[in-house]
Design an enzyme around this catalytic site. Structure first.
Site, short mmCIF file in Angstrom:
data_model
loop_
_atom_site.label_atom_id
_atom_site.label_comp_id
_atom_site.label_asym_id
_atom_site.label_seq_id
_atom_site.Cartn_x
_atom_site.Cartn_y
_atom_site.Cartn_z
N ASP A 275 0.77 -1.24 0.00
CA ASP A 275 0.00 0.00 0.00
C ASP A 275 0.81 1.30 0.00
OD1 ASP A 275 -1.80 -2.03 0.43
OD2 ASP A 275 -2.75 -1.14 2.18
N GLU B 213 1.89 -9.42 11.38
CA GLU B 213 1.64 -9.03 10.00
C GLU B 213 2.98 -8.73 9.30
OE1 GLU B 213 -0.92 -5.63 9.65
OE2 GLU B 213 -1.16 -5.84 7.49
C1 DGY Z 1 -5.96 -1.91 3.96
O1 DGY Z 1 -7.11 -1.54 4.19
O2 DGY Z 1 -4.99 -1.65 4.67
C2 DGY Z 1 -5.71 -2.79 2.84
O3 DGY Z 1 -4.38 -3.01 2.61
C3 DGY Z 1 -6.44 -2.41 1.60
O4 DGY Z 1 -6.60 -3.61 0.95
#
Ligand code: DGY
Length: 418
Positions: A162, A391
Site C-alpha cells: 500500500d 503481519e
Molecule cells: C488496507 O485496508 O490496509 C488494505 O491493505 C487495503 O486492501
C-alpha cells in the site's frame, strides 16, 4: 512457545470463517484476494478439502468481466474502512472494485501437487482453470492496453504494498480535492506509526471515488487513472501464475488454456527485462504515465524472482539481498537501507513480510540459489519464534508490527517447515 507448526495451524483455524479466512480479526474482517490464495496453501498442509473451498469461495465472487476483486465483504463490519458503502460496486455479495496480485495460478498448482486425494484435486482444479484463465485474460486486456506484455496497477492497494516508497512520485500526482469526509479504522487496530499516513489515505480514497464515478467500468479505468504503475513484483506473480496454470492445464487436458497462459508468461518474462536496473541490482517499477523507471529499490523488484527469470538475474538479486543482509538482523527488508526514505517500522517502507520472503525463497530455490533461499527461511522462522505470527516485522530488531495472529504469516510458515 508451542511447536511452530501447531501454532501456525491454530492461527489458521482461529481466523477461519467456514468458507473463507480473514487475514486477522479486527483489522481485516473480510476475505482478501491474495491472502486467501496463500491461506489455501497453508490449509492444504492439514485440511485439503478446506483449502479447495478457500479458493472456490474467492472465485465465486469473480466479476463478469473476469476481474477478481481484492476484498469480498461477506459480512457487515463497521470496524473496517473503506467498507462496501464507499466502494458501491453494486454486487449482490458486496466487493471492492479493484484487484490484487494474481497468486491463484501458483496456488492452484501447489494445491494440486500437495494433494493426496488426486481424484478430488483433479475435479476441483479443473473447475478453477477457466475462472483463473479469465482473470489472466482480463489483466492482459484491461491493464495492458498497449499489449506490452506487462500490466499496470491503478491503485496502490492492488499491489498489496500500500504505502511503498515506489508510489511516492506517481502518487504525488493524484489529487485529494473533493473527497468525502471519512474516519479511518485501521489506526484503531494497529499503531498509526506503523501504517500509511493520512495524506496517503486521502489519495487512496480519491482514486476510489474517481473509479466509482466511472461506474467501475474496466474498459475505462486504466486510461482514466492518473496512477498507472508497472510493478515488477506484481507482474512476476502474474507471470508465474500464468506459467503454473499453463502447466497444470496441460496436465489436466485443457490445451487452449495451457497455450494462452504459456504465451503470456513467455512474453512477460521477456518484457520484464526493460525494468532491470544495473545500478540497483534488481528490477524497478515503471511509471506508465511518464514512461520512466522509478528510482526506488523496493522488494517489488526483488520478489520478481518468482517469475522464471534468467539465472544470472536471480544471481544478481541474491547479491543485492546479501548486501542488505549485512545491515539488517532479519531479511528481506521491504525497502533498501541505502534509500534515505527507508523506515524500519512503517508497513511497506522497510519491514520484513514473511509472505514475500516465501515468494523470494521459492524463486531463488528454483534458480539454484539455495543458500540464500535457506537463509531467508531461517530468518523467517527466527522472526516467528521471537515475535509470533505478526503481519510484518522490523528488520533491525525483529519487533512484531501491524496486526497479530496473522493468517498468511501462519500459512507460509507451514511451507517453510514442510
Ligand atoms: C488496507 O485496508 O490496509 C488494505 O491493505 C487495503 O486492501
Amino acid at each position: 512457545m508451542t511447536d511452530p507448526r501447531d501454532h501456525a495451524i491454530s492461527v489458521l483455524k482461529e481466523n477461519d470463517r467456514g468458507t473463507y479466512t480473514v487475514p486477522t480479526k479486527g483489522l481485516y474482517p473480510f476475505q482478501w484476494n491474495w491472502d486467501s490464495c496463500f491461506t489455501a496453501i497453508g490449509q492444504a498442509h492439514f485440511d485439503e478439502d478446506r483449502a479447495w473451498t478457500e479458493m472456490e469461495t474467492l472465485f465465486a465472487h469473480q466479476w463478469d468481466d473476469g476481474m477478481v476483486p481484492h476484498i469480498i465483504f461477506h459480512v457487515h463490519d463497521d470496524g473496517y474502512f473503506p467498507g462496501p458503502d464507499v466502494w458501491q460496486t453494486g454486487r449482490a455479495v458486496r466487493t471492492s472494485g479493484i484487484t490484487q496480485p494474481a497468486v491463484a495460478g501458483f496456488a492452484l498448482k501447489r494445491l494440486f501437487a500437495m494433494s493426496k486425494d488426486k481424484a478430488m484435486a483433479a475435479r476441483r482444479a479443473r473447475a478453477l482453470l477457466e475462472p483463473i484463465h479469465r482473470w489472466h485474460q482480463w489483466f492482459y486486456t484491461c491493464r495492458d492496453p498497449g499489449a506490452e506484455g506487462l500490466v499496470a496497477i491503478i491503485h496502490p492497494w492492488e499491489a498489496g504494498r500500500d504505502n511503498s516508497i515506489d508510489w511516492d512520485e506517481p502518487f504525488a500526482r493524484v489529487p485529494t480535492d473533493g473527497i468525502d469526509p471519512y474516519v479511518r479504522r485501521d489506526t484503531q487496530h494497529a499503531d498509526p506509526a506503523h501504517r500509511p499516513t493520512k495524506e496517503q489515505y486521502d489519495r487512496y480514497l480519491w482514486l476510489v471515488q474517481h473509479f466509482r464515478a466511472l461506474g467501475w467500468d474496466n474498459n475505462k479505468l486504466h486510461d482514466a487513472s492518473p496512477f498507472q504503475v508497472v510493478d515488477p513484483g506484481f507482474n512476476a506473480i502474474l507471470i508465474r501464475g500464468c506459467a503454473d496454470l499453463s502447466e497444470l492445464a496441460g496436465e489436466l487436458g485443457a490445451h487452449q488454456i495451457a497455450a494462452a497462459n504459456r504465451d503470456w508468461a513467455q512474453k512477460g518474462v521477456g518484457a520484464l527485462e526493460a525494468l532491470w536496473s544495473e545500478k540497483h541490482g534488481q528490477y524497478l517499477c515503471l511509471d506508465r504515465t511518464t514512461g520512466t523507471l522509478i528510482d526506488s529499490a523496493s522488494i517489488g523488484g526483488i520478489m520478481a524472482v518468482i517469475a522464471n527469470i534468467p539465472a544470472y538475474r536471480a544471481a544478481a538479486i541474491t547479491r543485492t539481498i546479501a548486501s542488505e543482509a549485512e545491515r539488517t538482523r532479519y531479511v528481506v527488508p521491504s525497502h533498501s537501507l541505502d534509500d534515505p526514505r527507508f523506515d524500519a517500522k512503517r508497513y511497506w517502507r522497510g519491514p520484513v513480510w514473511l509472505v514475500v520472503n516465501y515468494l523470494i525463497a521459492v524463486g531463488l530455490k528454483a534458480a539454484g540459489e539455495d543458500a540464500m533461499a535457506e537463509k531467508i527461511v531461517r530468518s523467517s522462522l527466527e522472526l516467528i519464534e521471537k515475535s509470533g505470527f505478526a503481519e510484518y516485522y522490523d528488520p533491525l530488531d525483529g519487533e512484531p508490527l501491524g496486526g497479530r495472529t496473522f493468517t498468511w504469516t501462519a500459512a507460509v510458515v507451514l511451507e517453510f517447515l514442510a
